[in-house]
Design a protein around this motif. Structure first.
Motif, mmCIF file in Angstrom:
data_model
loop_
_atom_site.group_PDB
_atom_site.id
_atom_site.type_symbol
_atom_site.label_atom_id
_atom_site.label_comp_id
_atom_site.label_asym_id
_atom_site.label_seq_id
_atom_site.Cartn_x
_atom_site.Cartn_y
_atom_site.Cartn_z
ATOM 1 N N LYS A 171 0.818 -1.206 0.000
ATOM 2 C CA LYS A 171 0.000 0.000 0.000
ATOM 3 C C LYS A 171 0.858 1.266 0.000
ATOM 4 O O LYS A 171 0.350 2.365 0.178
ATOM 5 C CB LYS A 171 -0.935 0.006 1.212
ATOM 6 C CG LYS A 171 -1.977 -1.108 1.180
ATOM 7 C CD LYS A 171 -2.920 -1.017 2.370
ATOM 8 C CE LYS A 171 -3.986 -2.123 2.302
ATOM 9 N NZ LYS A 171 -4.908 -2.041 3.461
ATOM 10 N N GLY A 172 2.153 1.101 -0.223
ATOM 11 C CA GLY A 172 3.040 2.245 -0.261
ATOM 12 C C GLY A 172 3.606 2.625 1.088
ATOM 13 O O GLY A 172 4.362 3.606 1.205
ATOM 14 N N ASN A 173 3.234 1.874 2.121
ATOM 15 C CA ASN A 173 3.747 2.167 3.461
ATOM 16 C C ASN A 173 5.223 1.830 3.553
ATOM 17 O O ASN A 173 5.717 0.890 2.919
ATOM 18 C CB ASN A 173 2.962 1.367 4.504
ATOM 19 C CG ASN A 173 2.945 -0.123 4.217
ATOM 20 O OD1 ASN A 173 2.477 -0.534 3.155
ATOM 21 N ND2 ASN A 173 3.448 -0.927 5.149
ATOM 22 N N ILE A 174 5.959 2.602 4.326
ATOM 23 C CA ILE A 174 7.403 2.415 4.468
ATOM 24 C C ILE A 174 7.692 1.346 5.515
ATOM 25 O O ILE A 174 7.252 1.442 6.662
ATOM 26 C CB ILE A 174 8.090 3.738 4.860
ATOM 27 C CG1 ILE A 174 7.906 4.770 3.752
ATOM 28 C CG2 ILE A 174 9.574 3.508 5.138
ATOM 29 C CD1 ILE A 174 8.462 6.140 4.102
ATOM 30 N N ILE A 175 8.398 0.316 5.117
ATOM 31 C CA ILE A 175 8.846 -0.739 6.040
ATOM 32 C C ILE A 175 10.247 -0.424 6.530
ATOM 33 O O ILE A 175 10.551 -0.555 7.716
ATOM 34 C CB ILE A 175 8.798 -2.113 5.348
ATOM 35 C CG1 ILE A 175 7.363 -2.445 4.924
ATOM 36 C CG2 ILE A 175 9.355 -3.202 6.258
ATOM 37 C CD1 ILE A 175 7.233 -3.719 4.109
ATOM 38 N N ILE A 176 11.120 -0.020 5.627
ATOM 39 C CA ILE A 176 12.466 0.445 5.968
ATOM 40 C C ILE A 176 12.680 1.774 5.258
ATOM 41 O O ILE A 176 12.464 1.884 4.053
ATOM 42 C CB ILE A 176 13.550 -0.565 5.533
ATOM 43 C CG1 ILE A 176 13.370 -1.896 6.269
ATOM 44 C CG2 ILE A 176 14.949 -0.004 5.803
ATOM 45 C CD1 ILE A 176 14.360 -2.970 5.849
ATOM 46 N N GLU A 177 13.090 2.793 6.012
ATOM 47 C CA GLU A 177 13.274 4.132 5.456
ATOM 48 C C GLU A 177 14.218 4.095 4.244
ATOM 49 O O GLU A 177 15.254 3.416 4.270
ATOM 50 C CB GLU A 177 13.851 5.062 6.514
ATOM 51 C CG GLU A 177 12.864 5.482 7.593
ATOM 52 C CD GLU A 177 11.849 6.496 7.062
ATOM 53 O OE1 GLU A 177 12.121 7.134 6.041
ATOM 54 O OE2 GLU A 177 10.788 6.623 7.698
ATOM 55 N N PRO A 178 13.882 4.830 3.178
ATOM 56 C CA PRO A 178 14.732 4.846 1.982
ATOM 57 C C PRO A 178 15.948 5.757 2.174
ATOM 58 O O PRO A 178 15.993 6.885 1.669
ATOM 59 C CB PRO A 178 13.784 5.390 0.906
ATOM 60 C CG PRO A 178 12.827 6.260 1.656
ATOM 61 C CD PRO A 178 12.635 5.586 2.993
ATOM 62 N N LYS A 179 16.953 5.221 2.874
ATOM 63 C CA LYS A 179 18.142 6.020 3.164
ATOM 64 C C LYS A 179 19.431 5.203 3.070
ATOM 65 O O LYS A 179 20.503 5.703 3.402
ATOM 66 C CB LYS A 179 18.028 6.638 4.557
ATOM 67 C CG LYS A 179 17.910 5.601 5.674
ATOM 68 C CD LYS A 179 17.784 6.280 7.033
ATOM 69 C CE LYS A 179 17.717 5.245 8.152
ATOM 70 N NZ LYS A 179 17.605 5.886 9.490
ATOM 71 N N TYR A 180 19.306 3.962 2.571
ATOM 72 C CA TYR A 180 20.462 3.069 2.568
ATOM 73 C C TYR A 180 21.080 2.943 1.169
ATOM 74 O O TYR A 180 20.453 3.239 0.162
ATOM 75 C CB TYR A 180 20.074 1.701 3.111
ATOM 76 C CG TYR A 180 19.670 1.758 4.567
ATOM 77 C CD1 TYR A 180 20.630 1.762 5.571
ATOM 78 C CD2 TYR A 180 18.324 1.836 4.930
ATOM 79 C CE1 TYR A 180 20.265 1.840 6.919
ATOM 80 C CE2 TYR A 180 17.948 1.905 6.268
ATOM 81 C CZ TYR A 180 18.923 1.914 7.244
ATOM 82 O OH TYR A 180 18.552 1.997 8.566
ATOM 83 N N TYR A 181 22.328 2.491 1.166
ATOM 84 C CA TYR A 181 23.059 2.310 -0.090
ATOM 85 C C TYR A 181 22.520 1.114 -0.866
ATOM 86 O O TYR A 181 22.345 1.164 -2.084
ATOM 87 C CB TYR A 181 24.547 2.134 0.195
ATOM 88 C CG TYR A 181 25.395 1.919 -1.033
ATOM 89 C CD1 TYR A 181 25.619 2.955 -1.927
ATOM 90 C CD2 TYR A 181 25.967 0.673 -1.291
ATOM 91 C CE1 TYR A 181 26.390 2.768 -3.069
ATOM 92 C CE2 TYR A 181 26.748 0.471 -2.428
ATOM 93 C CZ TYR A 181 26.956 1.519 -3.313
ATOM 94 O OH TYR A 181 27.707 1.319 -4.428
#
Length: 208
Positions: free
Chosen positions: A182-192
């Motif tokens: 549903k577009g919910n964030i499981i892991i923040e988009p901040k990793y390499y």
């Protein structure tokens, strides 16, 4: 002749009798004699004329094969040599899940083997389906579409890296993260980088 053990012998016999072997699979072959292409049944040796202007593209998949006419349009033929989809597409590819990837104009879509449109030709790029989902690209951004043609991930991401169950590894301008269906964030988009690890785990790597 049709068994795996007879492949080499069958090839020798065919080369002795015909000018060219254009396609060869476990019980069918496309051969050429005097400039005319024939569909040859290797079990019965029955032949059907395909004509000079029909080219078989690849081998038979689920009893069908892609053809191309002299104008460069793609269609589909069955094992009996009958044209089941007339050559009128810019590109066709038979997929293992009974779907056919087609190109109409400059865009790609999917149809079934009865030529019913499953996903309209609206994508500049689209991958083969994996577990009923495919990655597509629109205006330089990627998303995910299901087998019914519904965008389960909107085309808002730089890259769709991986799909597993209802989790998607996606690359954004901020980095790589994991999102739910549903577009919910499981892991923040901040990793390499992020990869699937085991059944329900992820391996996360930072840039440093």
């Amino acid at each position: 002749i049709g068994s795996n053990n007879d492949f080499s012998e069958a090839n020798i016999d065919l080369y002795d009798k015909y000018d060219k072997i254009l396609s060869y699979c476990y019980h069918m072959s496309i051969v050429q004699k005097d400039g005319i292409n024939y569909l040859l049944n290797l079990n019965t040796y029955e032949m059907k004329i395909l004509g000079k202007d029909i080219e078989i593209i690849g081998d038979f998949v689920n009893r069908m094969a892609v053809i191309k006419d002299k104008k460069g349009y793609y269609g589909v033929i069955n094992e009996e040599g009958n044209v089941v989809i007339e050559p009128k597409y810019q590109y066709l590819s038979l997929e293992g899940n009974e779907l056919i990837l087609f190109k109409c104009g400059k865009d790609y879509g999917y149809m079934d083997r009865m030529e019913n449109i499953i996903i309209p030709a609206a994508f500049k790029e689209i991958t083969p389906f994996y577990k009923d989902r495919a990655i597509f690209k629109v205006n330089g951004k990627e998303g995910v579409v299901d087998i019914r043609g519904k965008a389960v991930v909107p085309p808002e991401y730089m890259e769709v890296i991986g799909i597993k169950d209802d989790a998607y590894i996606l690359r954004t301008e901020k980095g790589v993260g994991v999102f739910g269906k549903k577009g919910n964030i499981i892991i923040e988009p901040k990793y390499y980088s992020i990869t699937f690890f085991g059944k329900n785990n992820f391996k996360v790597m930072d840039k440093g």
